[in-house]
Design a protein around this motif. Structure first.
Motif, PDB file in Angstrom:
ATOM      1  N   UNK A  17       0.902  -1.075  -0.091  1.00 22.67           N
ATOM      2  CA  UNK A  17      -0.077   0.035   0.016  1.00 22.67           C
ATOM      3  C   UNK A  17       0.711   1.293  -0.087  1.00 22.67           C
ATOM      4  N   UNK A  18       2.036   1.114   0.743  1.00 17.23           N
ATOM      5  CA  UNK A  18       2.901   2.486   0.711  1.00 17.23           C
ATOM      6  C   UNK A  18       3.990   2.473  -0.294  1.00 17.23           C
ATOM      7  N   UNK A  19       3.678   1.368  -1.316  1.00 14.43           N
ATOM      8  CA  UNK A  19       4.602   1.372  -2.415  1.00 14.43           C
ATOM      9  C   UNK A  19       6.144   1.351  -1.841  1.00 14.43           C
ATOM     10  N   UNK A  20       6.210   0.374  -0.913  1.00 16.50           N
ATOM     11  CA  UNK A  20       7.761  -0.079  -0.452  1.00 16.50           C
ATOM     12  C   UNK A  20       7.948  -1.279  -1.131  1.00 16.50           C
ATOM     13  N   UNK A  96      15.059  13.812   9.051  1.00 17.09           N
ATOM     14  CA  UNK A  96      14.431  13.359  10.247  1.00 17.09           C
ATOM     15  C   UNK A  96      12.732  13.173   9.807  1.00 17.09           C
ATOM     16  N   UNK A  97      12.041  14.092   9.397  1.00 15.30           N
ATOM     17  CA  UNK A  97      10.647  13.899   9.070  1.00 15.30           C
ATOM     18  C   UNK A  97      10.448  12.789   8.224  1.00 15.30           C
ATOM     19  N   UNK A  98      11.187  12.739   7.301  1.00 15.49           N
ATOM     20  CA  UNK A  98      11.158  11.603   5.915  1.00 15.49           C
ATOM     21  C   UNK A  98      11.231  10.183   6.677  1.00 15.49           C
ATOM     22  N   UNK A  99      12.093  10.233   7.611  1.00 12.83           N
ATOM     23  CA  UNK A  99      12.469   8.908   8.383  1.00 12.83           C
ATOM     24  C   UNK A  99      11.285   8.560   9.154  1.00 12.83           C
ATOM     25  N   UNK A 100      10.842   9.546  10.002  1.00 18.45           N
ATOM     26  CA  UNK A 100       9.719   9.331  10.634  1.00 18.45           C
ATOM     27  C   UNK A 100       8.282   8.787  10.233  1.00 18.45           C
ATOM     28  N   UNK A 101       8.284   9.359   8.817  1.00 22.10           N
ATOM     29  CA  UNK A 101       7.112   9.016   8.077  1.00 22.10           C
ATOM     30  C   UNK A 101       7.220   7.701   7.635  1.00 22.10           C
ATOM     31  N   UNK A 105       4.950   3.953   8.453  1.00 17.94           N
ATOM     32  CA  UNK A 105       4.373   3.012   7.423  1.00 17.94           C
ATOM     33  C   UNK A 105       5.067   1.556   7.847  1.00 17.94           C
ATOM     34  N   UNK A 106       6.114   1.397   8.194  1.00 17.48           N
ATOM     35  CA  UNK A 106       6.716   0.174   8.400  1.00 17.48           C
ATOM     36  C   UNK A 106       5.908  -0.548   9.577  1.00 17.48           C
ATOM     37  N   UNK A 110       1.724   5.042  15.299  1.00 22.61           N
ATOM     38  CA  UNK A 110       1.920   6.639  15.420  1.00 22.61           C
ATOM     39  C   UNK A 110       3.322   6.755  16.059  1.00 22.61           C
ATOM     40  N   UNK A 111       3.806   7.750  15.778  1.00 24.37           N
ATOM     41  CA  UNK A 111       5.266   8.042  16.751  1.00 24.37           C
ATOM     42  C   UNK A 111       4.885   8.972  17.860  1.00 24.37           C
ATOM     43  N   UNK A 112       5.483   8.878  18.872  1.00 28.03           N
ATOM     44  CA  UNK A 112       5.369  10.061  20.006  1.00 28.03           C
ATOM     45  C   UNK A 112       6.787  10.753  20.236  1.00 28.03           C
ATOM     46  N   UNK A 113       6.630  12.040  20.494  1.00 31.91           N
ATOM     47  CA  UNK A 113       7.673  12.809  20.704  1.00 31.91           C
ATOM     48  C   UNK A 113       8.327  12.597  21.988  1.00 31.91           C
ATOM     49  N   UNK A 114       9.754  12.459  22.049  1.00 34.06           N
ATOM     50  CA  UNK A 114      10.382  12.208  23.280  1.00 34.06           C
ATOM     51  C   UNK A 114      11.665  13.156  23.269  1.00 34.06           C
ATOM     52  N   UNK A 115      11.404  14.262  23.772  1.00 36.42           N
ATOM     53  CA  UNK A 115      12.489  15.367  23.544  1.00 36.42           C
ATOM     54  C   UNK A 115      12.725  15.703  22.078  1.00 36.42           C
TER      55      UNK A 115
END
Length: 199
Positions: A17-20, A96-101, A105-106, A110-115
């Motif tokens: 679905x994510x075209x990975x 950073x943002x691209x890796x979080x996104x 998907x993987x 959802x991510x959580x901010x920690x510092x």
């Protein structure tokens, strides 16, 4: 790094679905030491094969149930480690943002901010994505120059004081992290720091 999955086909569908890109679900054999000798146990494996992945080899594994009566032995480690609880991925600040996104998907989580980091809680382990400029916030004294890459791993231990004595008696340098854990620096472990925690 290998993600644990309860259903490799569902993980494959999420990647599709994510075209990975991936190599499809394959069944391999993993040796397991048991009380009756080494047994080959089937594992379903799904490897990511995508040009975006430059941080290392990534895969999903579905461990099939052990046959009745098979019990794995030699699972205790002299340093007291009982389970892997965190992988720390260090990336360039601008990526950073691209890796979080991508890791959302993987993982399907959802991510959580920690510092300054983003954390994916996988229910038994975590993936932390840390921008390169803040890696010393977590790992004092570390200079990570091969971003992107896995800067460290954390393992849970039963007794941190026991583990520290074991490491130091075997000649490993030990430093304390910002979270109150202990760490063997990457310079002593071929480039990847190893954190020990009771959490």
């Amino acid at each position: 790094m290998v993600f644990s999955t309860s259903e490799s086909a569902i993980s494959a569908a999420r990647l599709d679905t994510g075209r990975v890109g991936h190599g499809g679900v394959n069944t391999i054999q993993r040796p397991v030491e048991t009380s009756t000798g080494t047994q080959l146990v089937p594992v379903r494996l799904l490897e990511i094969e995508d040009e975006q992945v430059s941080e290392g080899r990534l895969a999903f594994a579905e461990n099939l149930p052990l046959d009745t009566g098979l019990k794995q032995i030699h699972t205790d480690h002299p340093n007291g480690a009982i389970e892997l609880v965190e992988a720390i991925l260090c990336v360039e600040d601008g990526e950073f943002d691209a890796y979080v996104t991508r890791y959302q998907l993987y993982s399907g989580t959802p991510p959580e901010l920690e510092g300054k980091a983003c954390v994916f809680d996988l229910g038994g382990g975590r993936i932390m994505i840390m921008p390169e400029s803040h890696i010393t916030d977590l790992l004092p004294g570390e200079v990570f120059t091969s971003s992107p890459g896995f800067a460290g791993y954390a393992v849970k231990v039963r007794d941190l004081a026991f583990t520290r004595r074991h490491l130091e008696s075997n000649g490993f340098p030990v430093v304390e992290t910002a979270r109150g854990d202990i760490c063997v620096p990457s310079a002593s472990l071929l480039g990847t720091a190893l954190i020990f925690t009771e959490r």
